[in-house]
Motif scaffolding. Structure first.
Motif, mmCIF file in Angstrom:
data_model
loop_
_atom_site.group_PDB
_atom_site.id
_atom_site.type_symbol
_atom_site.label_atom_id
_atom_site.label_comp_id
_atom_site.label_asym_id
_atom_site.label_seq_id
_atom_site.Cartn_x
_atom_site.Cartn_y
_atom_site.Cartn_z
ATOM 1 N N THR A 154 1.128 -1.473 0.151
ATOM 2 C CA THR A 154 -0.022 0.023 0.128
ATOM 3 C C THR A 154 1.290 1.454 -0.618
ATOM 4 N N ALA A 155 1.705 1.129 0.762
ATOM 5 C CA ALA A 155 2.961 1.944 1.082
ATOM 6 C C ALA A 155 3.094 2.464 -0.096
ATOM 7 N N LEU A 156 4.051 1.608 -0.715
ATOM 8 C CA LEU A 156 5.216 1.807 -2.516
ATOM 9 C C LEU A 156 3.547 2.381 -3.401
ATOM 10 N N TYR A 157 2.628 1.651 -3.214
ATOM 11 C CA TYR A 157 1.167 2.532 -3.948
ATOM 12 C C TYR A 157 1.061 3.352 -4.310
ATOM 13 N N LEU A 158 1.095 4.078 -3.151
ATOM 14 C CA LEU A 158 0.623 5.735 -2.783
ATOM 15 C C LEU A 158 1.889 6.305 -3.072
ATOM 16 N N SER A 159 3.026 5.906 -3.021
ATOM 17 C CA SER A 159 4.292 6.930 -2.814
ATOM 18 C C SER A 159 3.998 7.305 -4.793
ATOM 19 N N ARG A 160 4.131 6.647 -5.433
ATOM 20 C CA ARG A 160 4.221 6.130 -6.637
ATOM 21 C C ARG A 160 2.289 7.260 -7.118
ATOM 22 N N LEU A 161 1.222 6.736 -6.539
ATOM 23 C CA LEU A 161 0.210 8.412 -6.995
ATOM 24 C C LEU A 161 1.222 9.788 -6.343
ATOM 25 N N ILE A 162 1.873 9.935 -5.127
ATOM 26 C CA ILE A 162 1.481 11.272 -4.796
ATOM 27 C C ILE A 162 2.941 11.564 -4.806
ATOM 28 N N LYS A 163 3.994 11.054 -5.000
ATOM 29 C CA LYS A 163 5.055 12.104 -5.306
ATOM 30 C C LYS A 163 5.117 12.093 -6.814
ATOM 31 N N PRO A 164 4.416 12.256 -8.373
ATOM 32 C CA PRO A 164 4.643 13.301 -9.584
ATOM 33 C C PRO A 164 3.719 14.699 -9.492
ATOM 34 N N LEU A 165 2.832 14.420 -7.919
ATOM 35 C CA LEU A 165 2.257 15.729 -7.701
ATOM 36 C C LEU A 165 3.406 16.663 -6.765
ATOM 37 N N GLY A 166 4.436 15.885 -6.997
ATOM 38 C CA GLY A 166 5.375 16.942 -6.110
ATOM 39 C C GLY A 166 5.312 17.437 -4.462
ATOM 40 N N VAL A 167 4.590 16.264 -4.207
ATOM 41 C CA VAL A 167 4.753 15.805 -2.870
ATOM 42 C C VAL A 167 5.310 15.139 -2.416
ATOM 43 N N ARG A 168 6.061 15.637 -1.076
ATOM 44 C CA ARG A 168 7.381 14.685 -0.373
ATOM 45 C C ARG A 168 6.159 13.587 0.323
ATOM 46 N N VAL A 169 7.255 11.887 0.180
ATOM 47 C CA VAL A 169 6.425 11.070 0.273
ATOM 48 C C VAL A 169 7.152 10.156 1.815
ATOM 49 N N THR A 170 7.040 10.645 2.838
ATOM 50 C CA THR A 170 7.870 9.304 4.015
ATOM 51 C C THR A 170 7.225 8.498 4.023
ATOM 52 N N ARG A 171 8.035 7.742 4.784
ATOM 53 C CA ARG A 171 7.173 6.724 5.505
ATOM 54 C C ARG A 171 7.910 5.808 7.455
ATOM 55 N N LEU A 172 7.175 5.743 8.130
ATOM 56 C CA LEU A 172 7.164 5.855 9.708
ATOM 57 C C LEU A 172 8.930 5.158 9.352
#
Length: 200
Positions: A154-172
């Motif tokens: 799920t984290a990998l999927y969401l990262s691929r959706l959000i990163k192209p929008l220019g938003v920083r994506v982090t994981r705990l």
């Protein structure tokens, strides 16, 4: 072995209790007899609480956390930092993270995690609603899904959706054990995991 009860009402109560998660027939029977032996007021209070939660509790129209109004108290709180959104699998994870007192941003509750074996696809979680929340004010999305196979997918999927929008994506950070659930982690471990989150 099928157990016979001298009371149909008791048999129905045992059946209903045994449908709860992690409650087998023996535990359900113990609980039923505990309710039966206790004061009537306590049993009625339990019944009223169950009815009230089903009638009053709904999902926040912004983050999908539980609430009794249109938006939850966290989304409504002007002191929260709207530039950070922490993504969790279930509403109970919000309660767990809030207990650390470390996080001051907003949340997004997915209500599940991707699991092809269980036929849970992106359409079954609130991923699209998360993407719809991305705006110029959102700077970081912290993905706090459980550290297991479904949570990682799920984290990998969401990262691929959000990163192209220019938003920083982090994981705990990896202070959380693989295969564990957030609700069982202590506050210190969660606080350190929040502080040491990593870029995805």
């Amino acid at each position: 072995m099928v157990r016979k009860y001298s009371s149909e009402a008791l048999a129905i109560l045992v059946d209903e209790l045994s449908r709860l998660p992690n409650i087998g027939r023996v535990t359900a029977q113990r609980l039923a007899f505990h309710i039966l032996k206790g004061p009537a007021e306590r049993a009625f209070s339990l019944s009223d609480a169950i009815r009230a939660v089903k009638e009053k509790v709904r999902y926040c129209s912004v983050c999908w956390n539980i609430t009794e109004s249109e938006t939850c108290g966290i989304c409504h709180d002007a002191r929260r930092k709207p530039e950070t959104i922490c993504v969790v699998e279930e509403p109970r994870d919000v309660i767990t993270l809030e207990s650390t007192g470390e996080y001051r941003g907003l949340y997004h509750v997915l209500h599940g995690a991707l699991s092809p074996l269980d036929n849970i696809t992106p359409d079954d979680i609130r991923a699209r609603e998360l993407v719809d929340r991305m705006s110029e004010s959102v700077e970081e999305v912290i993905i706090a899904t459980n550290p297991n196979i479904e949570g990682e997918a799920t984290a990998l999927y969401l990262s691929r959706l959000i990163k192209p929008l220019g938003v920083r994506v982090t994981r705990l950070a990896r202070g959380l054990p693989m295969g564990g659930d957030l609700e069982y982690a202590d506050e210190v471990t969660l606080a350190r995991a929040l502080e040491g989150r990593t870029e995805l």
